[in-house]
Design a protein around this motif. Sequence first.
Motif, mmCIF file in Angstrom:
data_model
loop_
_atom_site.group_PDB
_atom_site.id
_atom_site.type_symbol
_atom_site.label_atom_id
_atom_site.label_comp_id
_atom_site.label_asym_id
_atom_site.label_seq_id
_atom_site.Cartn_x
_atom_site.Cartn_y
_atom_site.Cartn_z
ATOM 1 N N GLU A 159 0.846 -1.179 0.000
ATOM 2 C CA GLU A 159 0.000 0.000 0.000
ATOM 3 C C GLU A 159 0.885 1.232 0.000
ATOM 4 O OE1 GLU A 159 -2.955 0.101 3.016
ATOM 5 O OE2 GLU A 159 -3.458 -2.012 2.758
ATOM 6 N N GLU B 46 2.330 4.744 0.825
ATOM 7 C CA GLU B 46 2.313 5.517 2.064
ATOM 8 C C GLU B 46 1.464 6.759 1.845
ATOM 9 O OE1 GLU B 46 5.600 7.590 4.867
ATOM 10 O OE2 GLU B 46 6.029 5.590 4.085
ATOM 11 N N PRO B 47 0.618 7.084 2.823
ATOM 12 C CA PRO B 47 -0.258 8.247 2.636
ATOM 13 C C PRO B 47 0.566 9.537 2.515
ATOM 14 C CG PRO B 47 -0.467 7.359 4.871
ATOM 15 C CD PRO B 47 0.414 6.440 4.105
ATOM 16 N N SER B 48 0.034 10.450 1.720
ATOM 17 C CA SER B 48 0.722 11.725 1.531
ATOM 18 C C SER B 48 0.622 12.548 2.809
ATOM 19 C CB SER B 48 0.096 12.486 0.359
ATOM 20 O OG SER B 48 -1.236 12.845 0.710
ATOM 21 N N LYS B 49 1.365 13.629 2.841
ATOM 22 C CA LYS B 49 1.347 14.511 4.021
ATOM 23 C C LYS B 49 -0.063 15.058 4.252
ATOM 24 C CE LYS B 49 5.640 14.663 5.390
ATOM 25 N NZ LYS B 49 6.065 14.228 6.696
ATOM 26 N N GLU C 86 -2.902 13.664 3.477
ATOM 27 C CA GLU C 86 -3.746 12.604 4.034
ATOM 28 C C GLU C 86 -3.418 12.361 5.507
ATOM 29 O OE1 GLU C 86 -4.643 9.837 0.124
ATOM 30 O OE2 GLU C 86 -2.744 9.556 1.202
ATOM 31 N N GLN C 87 -2.153 12.437 5.848
ATOM 32 C CA GLN C 87 -1.759 12.259 7.249
ATOM 33 C C GLN C 87 -2.330 13.380 8.114
ATOM 34 O OE1 GLN C 87 2.508 12.040 7.287
ATOM 35 N NE2 GLN C 87 2.549 9.990 6.365
ATOM 36 N N GLN D 108 -6.040 12.906 8.560
ATOM 37 C CA GLN D 108 -6.309 11.832 9.519
ATOM 38 C C GLN D 108 -6.127 12.336 10.951
ATOM 39 O OE1 GLN D 108 -7.542 8.864 8.771
ATOM 40 N NE2 GLN D 108 -7.636 8.342 10.930
#
Length: 125
Positions: free
Chosen positions: A103, A105-108, A110-111, A114
């Motif tokens: 998967e 890694e989520p972008s900044k 998206e982080q 979250q």
Amino acid sequence: MIKEFKEFIARGNVMDLAVGVIVGAAFTAIVNSLVENLINPLLGIFIGNIDFSDLVFTVGQAHFRYGAFINAIINFLIIAFVVFLLIKFLNKLLPKPAEKEAEPEPSKEEQYLQEIVELLKKEQH
């Protein structure tokens, strides 16, 4: 105890191991024959006599047959190379198992989103 032994023997892993050992022994005989009857004589044409089994040195009453050891090393290297080529050939023939895609890694952004969601959930409780 006999029942446990039967269950142990009937396991797939033990049966697979038994089949592997039997097939391995048969394959070893084939590869040894290939080395002794085809590859060693072919090398003998280019290198000369490659049978070192007569090489011995003596210390007192002890005879050290280092030539037989050299022959064993040469045979091992030849067998290992043949097995390497066989495995390489089989890997090309057999389909590769599908690799699971990692998967991303989520972008900044998206982080951060979250983290904001988590903070909002904490404030509501």
